[in-house]
Design a protein around this motif. Sequence first.
Motif, PDB file in Angstrom:
ATOM      1  N   PHE A  53       0.829  -1.205   0.000  1.00 32.65           N
ATOM      2  CA  PHE A  53       0.000   0.000   0.000  1.00 32.65           C
ATOM      3  C   PHE A  53       0.871   1.265   0.000  1.00 32.65           C
ATOM      4  O   PHE A  53       0.534   2.246  -0.668  1.00 32.65           O
ATOM      5  N   GLU A  54       1.975   1.222   0.727  1.00 30.23           N
ATOM      6  CA  GLU A  54       2.881   2.373   0.765  1.00 30.23           C
ATOM      7  C   GLU A  54       3.456   2.655  -0.621  1.00 30.23           C
ATOM      8  O   GLU A  54       3.520   3.808  -1.063  1.00 30.23           O
ATOM      9  N   CYS A  55       3.877   1.602  -1.307  1.00 31.16           N
ATOM     10  CA  CYS A  55       4.454   1.765  -2.645  1.00 31.16           C
ATOM     11  C   CYS A  55       3.415   2.249  -3.655  1.00 31.16           C
ATOM     12  O   CYS A  55       3.722   3.064  -4.527  1.00 31.16           O
ATOM     13  N   SER A  56       2.198   1.747  -3.547  1.00 28.91           N
ATOM     14  CA  SER A  56       1.149   2.154  -4.489  1.00 28.91           C
ATOM     15  C   SER A  56       0.780   3.624  -4.322  1.00 28.91           C
ATOM     16  O   SER A  56       0.282   4.258  -5.258  1.00 28.91           O
ATOM     17  N   LYS A  57       1.034   4.169  -3.126  1.00 29.49           N
ATOM     18  CA  LYS A  57       0.770   5.590  -2.897  1.00 29.49           C
ATOM     19  C   LYS A  57       1.903   6.457  -3.436  1.00 29.49           C
ATOM     20  O   LYS A  57       1.674   7.568  -3.933  1.00 29.49           O
ATOM     21  N   LYS A  58       3.136   5.960  -3.344  1.00 31.47           N
ATOM     22  CA  LYS A  58       4.298   6.735  -3.776  1.00 31.47           C
ATOM     23  C   LYS A  58       4.514   6.677  -5.286  1.00 31.47           C
ATOM     24  O   LYS A  58       5.034   7.621  -5.884  1.00 31.47           O
ATOM     25  N   SER A  59       4.136   5.567  -5.900  1.00 30.83           N
ATOM     26  CA  SER A  59       4.368   5.368  -7.326  1.00 30.83           C
ATOM     27  C   SER A  59       3.054   5.404  -8.090  1.00 30.83           C
ATOM     28  O   SER A  59       2.117   4.669  -7.767  1.00 30.83           O
ATOM     29  N   GLU A  60       3.015   6.248  -9.091  1.00 35.86           N
ATOM     30  CA  GLU A  60       1.801   6.365  -9.908  1.00 35.86           C
ATOM     31  C   GLU A  60       1.493   5.056 -10.616  1.00 35.86           C
ATOM     32  O   GLU A  60       0.327   4.668 -10.759  1.00 35.86           O
ATOM     33  N   ASN A  61       2.538   4.372 -11.086  1.00 34.13           N
ATOM     34  CA  ASN A  61       2.374   3.112 -11.801  1.00 34.13           C
ATOM     35  C   ASN A  61       3.150   2.007 -11.077  1.00 34.13           C
ATOM     36  O   ASN A  61       4.347   2.157 -10.811  1.00 34.13           O
ATOM     37  N   MET A  62       2.474   0.909 -10.774  1.00 39.53           N
ATOM     38  CA  MET A  62       3.125  -0.196 -10.084  1.00 39.53           C
ATOM     39  C   MET A  62       2.625  -1.523 -10.632  1.00 39.53           C
ATOM     40  O   MET A  62       1.444  -1.689 -10.925  1.00 39.53           O
ATOM     41  N   VAL A  63       3.552  -2.458 -10.802  1.00 43.78           N
ATOM     42  CA  VAL A  63       3.233  -3.804 -11.262  1.00 43.78           C
ATOM     43  C   VAL A  63       3.801  -4.777 -10.241  1.00 43.78           C
ATOM     44  O   VAL A  63       5.013  -4.807 -10.026  1.00 43.78           O
ATOM     45  N   CYS A  64       2.938  -5.566  -9.601  1.00 44.02           N
ATOM     46  CA  CYS A  64       3.376  -6.443  -8.517  1.00 44.02           C
ATOM     47  C   CYS A  64       3.087  -7.912  -8.846  1.00 44.02           C
ATOM     48  O   CYS A  64       1.964  -8.278  -9.202  1.00 44.02           O
ATOM     49  N   HIS A  65       4.109  -8.723  -8.698  1.00 44.27           N
ATOM     50  CA  HIS A  65       4.030 -10.154  -8.972  1.00 44.27           C
ATOM     51  C   HIS A  65       3.757 -10.904  -7.665  1.00 44.27           C
ATOM     52  O   HIS A  65       4.579 -10.882  -6.747  1.00 44.27           O
ATOM     53  N   PHE A  66       2.618 -11.560  -7.584  1.00 43.81           N
ATOM     54  CA  PHE A  66       2.309 -12.408  -6.438  1.00 43.81           C
ATOM     55  C   PHE A  66       2.822 -13.814  -6.770  1.00 43.81           C
ATOM     56  O   PHE A  66       2.381 -14.425  -7.745  1.00 43.81           O
TER      57      PHE A  66
ATOM     58  N   VAL B  63      -4.677 -18.048  -8.209  1.00 47.97           N
ATOM     59  CA  VAL B  63      -3.780 -18.717  -9.148  1.00 47.97           C
ATOM     60  C   VAL B  63      -2.456 -17.981  -9.162  1.00 47.97           C
ATOM     61  O   VAL B  63      -2.419 -16.752  -9.208  1.00 47.97           O
ATOM     62  N   LEU B  64      -1.371 -18.726  -9.110  1.00 51.13           N
ATOM     63  CA  LEU B  64      -0.041 -18.130  -9.181  1.00 51.13           C
ATOM     64  C   LEU B  64       0.699 -18.641 -10.411  1.00 51.13           C
ATOM     65  O   LEU B  64       0.550 -19.809 -10.770  1.00 51.13           O
ATOM     66  N   PRO B  65       1.469 -17.773 -11.064  1.00 48.04           N
ATOM     67  CA  PRO B  65       1.667 -16.356 -10.712  1.00 48.04           C
ATOM     68  C   PRO B  65       0.480 -15.495 -11.126  1.00 48.04           C
ATOM     69  O   PRO B  65      -0.171 -15.757 -12.129  1.00 48.04           O
ATOM     70  N   THR B  66       0.227 -14.473 -10.324  1.00 53.06           N
ATOM     71  CA  THR B  66      -0.730 -13.431 -10.683  1.00 53.06           C
ATOM     72  C   THR B  66       0.000 -12.092 -10.620  1.00 53.06           C
ATOM     73  O   THR B  66       0.688 -11.804  -9.639  1.00 53.06           O
ATOM     74  N   ILE B  67      -0.146 -11.311 -11.659  1.00 57.64           N
ATOM     75  CA  ILE B  67       0.453  -9.976 -11.722  1.00 57.64           C
ATOM     76  C   ILE B  67      -0.650  -8.949 -11.512  1.00 57.64           C
ATOM     77  O   ILE B  67      -1.640  -8.935 -12.245  1.00 57.64           O
ATOM     78  N   VAL B  68      -0.480  -8.131 -10.498  1.00 63.92           N
ATOM     79  CA  VAL B  68      -1.468  -7.097 -10.170  1.00 63.92           C
ATOM     80  C   VAL B  68      -0.942  -5.756 -10.673  1.00 63.92           C
ATOM     81  O   VAL B  68       0.183  -5.359 -10.348  1.00 63.92           O
ATOM     82  N   ILE B  69      -1.747  -5.072 -11.450  1.00 65.06           N
ATOM     83  CA  ILE B  69      -1.351  -3.792 -12.039  1.00 65.06           C
ATOM     84  C   ILE B  69      -2.109  -2.669 -11.343  1.00 65.06           C
ATOM     85  O   ILE B  69      -3.347  -2.673 -11.293  1.00 65.06           O
ATOM     86  N   VAL B  70      -1.351  -1.731 -10.786  1.00 65.81           N
ATOM     87  CA  VAL B  70      -1.931  -0.641  -9.996  1.00 65.81           C
ATOM     88  C   VAL B  70      -1.577   0.697 -10.642  1.00 65.81           C
ATOM     89  O   VAL B  70      -0.425   0.942 -11.007  1.00 65.81           O
ATOM     90  N   LYS B  71      -2.577   1.540 -10.786  1.00 71.10           N
ATOM     91  CA  LYS B  71      -2.364   2.877 -11.351  1.00 71.10           C
ATOM     92  C   LYS B  71      -3.031   3.913 -10.449  1.00 71.10           C
ATOM     93  O   LYS B  71      -4.212   3.792 -10.135  1.00 71.10           O
ATOM     94  N   GLU B  72      -2.234   4.889 -10.023  1.00 70.93           N
ATOM     95  CA  GLU B  72      -2.716   5.965  -9.161  1.00 70.93           C
ATOM     96  C   GLU B  72      -3.410   5.415  -7.910  1.00 70.93           C
ATOM     97  O   GLU B  72      -4.473   5.885  -7.508  1.00 70.93           O
ATOM     98  N   GLY B  73      -2.800   4.403  -7.339  1.00 69.33           N
ATOM     99  CA  GLY B  73      -3.299   3.855  -6.084  1.00 69.33           C
ATOM    100  C   GLY B  73      -4.487   2.921  -6.201  1.00 69.33           C
ATOM    101  O   GLY B  73      -4.988   2.421  -5.192  1.00 69.33           O
ATOM    102  N   LYS B  74      -4.926   2.640  -7.439  1.00 65.79           N
ATOM    103  CA  LYS B  74      -6.095   1.779  -7.622  1.00 65.79           C
ATOM    104  C   LYS B  74      -5.730   0.569  -8.483  1.00 65.79           C
ATOM    105  O   LYS B  74      -5.026   0.693  -9.477  1.00 65.79           O
ATOM    106  N   THR B  75      -6.224  -0.595  -8.083  1.00 67.09           N
ATOM    107  CA  THR B  75      -5.997  -1.810  -8.861  1.00 67.09           C
ATOM    108  C   THR B  75      -6.714  -1.689 -10.204  1.00 67.09           C
ATOM    109  O   THR B  75      -7.929  -1.492 -10.262  1.00 67.09           O
ATOM    110  N   LYS B  76      -5.946  -1.813 -11.275  1.00 65.23           N
ATOM    111  CA  LYS B  76      -6.513  -1.590 -12.604  1.00 65.23           C
ATOM    112  C   LYS B  76      -6.685  -2.875 -13.409  1.00 65.23           C
ATOM    113  O   LYS B  76      -7.616  -2.999 -14.202  1.00 65.23           O
TER     114      LYS B  76
END
Length: 222
Positions: free
Chosen positions: A78-91, A137-150
């Motif tokens: 959550f901290e990273c999603s607030k600091k970075s406009e664009n974030m891609v996270c691999h679960f 299901v893994l792997p799942t890649i979550v794409i976040v833009k401007e703090g919201k899961t997109k």
Amino acid sequence: MAGITEDMIGQQLAAASQIIETQVDAEIERLDNLDGDELENIRKERMAAMRKRALKKNEWIANGHGEYRELSEEKEFFECSKKSENMVCHFYREGFERCRVVDKHFSLLARKHIETKFCKINAEKAPFLTGRLNIHVLPTIVIVKEGKTKDFIVGFTDLGNRDDFNTEMLEWRIARSDVIEYSGDLLQPPTANKPKKTITMHDSRNKKTIRSGDDDSDDSDY
């Protein structure tokens, strides 16, 4: 008829070429006729844009962009999603071969796309996030833009449903979510790795267990 068609095509090409040439000549003439003040304004605008980009780049680096790293705990997501406009996270999960495939590609993309934060988190250590995001299901890649899961990339279905896809294929898929700067054609995947079948956006998040995307692997209850 063939001769007439070829002549018509030739005339159309010549006309198009003439239009482009006229436009280029007009732009050159416009630039030649700019006075000192106008040229200075253009120079200042470009310098301002370069400074803004440099400051943004420094901000990205300060926020951990440019390298692929692991998040130690859920609150860091959550901290990273607030600091970075664009974030891609691999679960991911330890021991899943397809998760290692994603790691390989993300290490390359993180260095190429410094405008976006690439990170990963161990799904087994993030029960709140996996539950909230409905990850099964893994792997799942979550794409976040401007703090919201997109968007979500679940398994390798969107990547041609194969393990040997290239980095460009994953880059193209991520670019379709508008979180990286991409100059290619968003409507078509890279031709060098284009699958035989049409790619469909498949969401496997309705399954009840977290499992690897490998067809021959056992389901792993969480």
